[in-house]
Design an enzyme around this catalytic site. Structure first.
Site: not given
Length: 214
Positions: A45, A70, A97, A119, A155, A192-195
């Site tokens: 990921e 990450e 990165n 992003d 999203d 995910t947290e964002y999801e």
């Protein structure tokens, strides 16, 4: 994502070298050996954030080895805590990165790459920073196996549309395109947290699954 600075983060990462691979280039070509079970496929990921997805995938799929990459060290520490608390032995983390993936992974070494809520870099002058720009796709194609997959969730409609065009122009095969992931239940999906945040707001989640071929 605004993240509070944690001056102790770098030391904390070094203290958890059993979870975080500190010199990942040394594992190039032998990533399976970084795990307890060396005969499992390896999934990566890119942009693992606080680790909710990679930890959840590890718990749900014990037959697969997972790597979460990450770049923000202040976020990596949260991912470390998640992995520790869940006691998943098939998850490793990288504080790296994604610019030079070919320095970390050998050709044909990965089975799947996940791009979750990357992003969008909406300005045209930042196009090359998008993780679905052709410069990244060329790296993915190299390190993925011939039948490897790229799974993308977002999203952001503009990024999704851009990515579909980018995948197609690069010659990758679109296996699935979903415009509202949560309209139907998918038992394989790990949020995910964002999801979770966007879904609770009623926002559609876009997903596509891409097949690599060489």
């Amino acid at each position: 994502m605004r993240v509070r600075n944690k001056p102790w983060a770098e030391d904390y990462i070094k203290q958890h070298d059993g979870i975080v691979v500190l010199e990942p280039s040394q594992n190039k070509g032998k990533w399976k050996q970084a795990f307890s079970h060396t005969n499992r496929p390896v999934h990566l990921e890119i942009g693992s954030g606080r680790g909710g997805f990679i930890q959840g995938m590890g718990a749900k799929n014990p037959e697969i080895n997972f790597i979460g990459m990450e770049v923000q060290k202040n976020v990596v520490v949260s991912a470390i805590d998640r992995v520790k608390e869940a006691e998943v032995e098939n998850v490793r983390l990288l504080h790296e990165n994604a610019d030079q993936l070919s320095d970390i992974f050998e050709e044909n070494e990965l089975d799947t790459i996940y791009l979750n809520f990357s992003d969008p870099w909406p300005k045209n002058r930042h196009e090359k920073r998008r993780l679905t720009h052709q410069s990244f796709l060329s790296q993915y194609q190299q390190i993925l196996k011939a039948d490897g997959k790229i799974v993308m969730k977002t999203d952001n409609q503009h990024l999704f549309e851009y990515s579909l065009v980018s995948f197609s122009q690069f010659g990758l095969r679109l296996e699935e395109v979903t415009l509202d992931l949560h309209a139907t239940e998918d038992p394989t999906n790990v949020m995910t947290e964002y999801e979770e945040k966007f879904t609770n707001k009623g926002q559609p989640i876009y997903r596509c699954i891409i097949s690599n071929h060489k």
